[in-house]
Design an enzyme around this catalytic site. Sequence first.
Site, PDB file in Angstrom:
ATOM      1  N   GLU A 254      -0.487  -2.665  -9.870  1.00  0.00           N
ATOM      2  CA  GLU A 254      -0.491  -3.647  -9.014  1.00  0.00           C
ATOM      3  C   GLU A 254       0.917  -4.376  -8.890  1.00  0.00           C
ATOM      4  OE1 GLU A 254      -2.019  -4.966  -6.470  1.00  0.00           O
ATOM      5  OE2 GLU A 254      -3.355  -3.155  -7.025  1.00  0.00           O
TER       6      GLU A 254
ATOM      7  N   GLU B 256       0.917  -1.225   0.009  1.00  0.00           N
ATOM      8  CA  GLU B 256      -0.158  -0.088  -0.128  1.00  0.00           C
ATOM      9  C   GLU B 256       0.936   1.349   0.003  1.00  0.00           C
ATOM     10  OE1 GLU B 256      -3.067  -0.122  -0.477  1.00  0.00           O
ATOM     11  OE2 GLU B 256      -3.092  -2.392  -0.244  1.00  0.00           O
TER      12      GLU B 256
END
Length: 262
Positions: free
Chosen positions: A184, A128
């Site tokens: 990602e 994150e």
Amino acid sequence: MPVNTSVPLLSLACCLFFAGCQTMPMTGRSQLILSSESEEIALGAQAYSEYKAKYPVSKNAERNAALARVGQAIKAAAQKNDYQWEFTVLESPEANAFCLPGGKVAVYSGLFPYTANEAELAVVVGHEVAHALARHGGERASWAMLQSVGLSALKTRSESEVLAIAYGAATDVGVLLPFSRRDEHEADLMGLTLMARAGYDPAAALSFWKKFGGTAPSAIEKFLSTHPGGDARIADLQKAMPAAQAEYQRAATKRGLGATLR
Ligand SMILES: [Zn+2]
């Protein structure tokens, strides 16, 4: 004959907003970002207070302490001094986590059943934090804005109006928009480096993400919708593992897998 104008339009946009084209430090990739980093940081702080008002801050001492330890280690590895870092466990059954611009990290309590130890928590936090360091939110908002508003509308507006439109287009400060496969992949690799540099055994990335492959229990569907799993992700992580293990060997403090979490 339909004419696809999107490519020339967007390259024109890149010229007009030349200041918005920049190179990401960790990867060297060029990005189009129309907002300034300080504006994103201000929006991140505002959105973070909204999240903390919406979800109760956890009173679980073990989880809070684990996130504090992981947070300190990842923060040191990130070397981003203009961030006002915060790490908070929020009570929510969702198995999810995020890092807003400026280093505002939240892990939902619903994620902890899937993190067997501190190192697996570091996988999530590292991933994150990488999204934030790479400014994926600002980048996605910029593209969403260009698609939805168009250039002529932008030229007549002030920078702050443009930014407001950008984040409106991306909804919810972009936190819950699905990340692209490229984002990602980038966050996985950068996150792996961060956790290894923070002294956590990067092998935990494989054990964590394997739980999200195959038949996922319904509780993690939300996390999967914003962070797609799958065999390709595992294969990419395995490929990156030797470099991550070398980074781990160089780390001054070795934490291994850290404390076991319940
Ligand atoms: Zn992600």
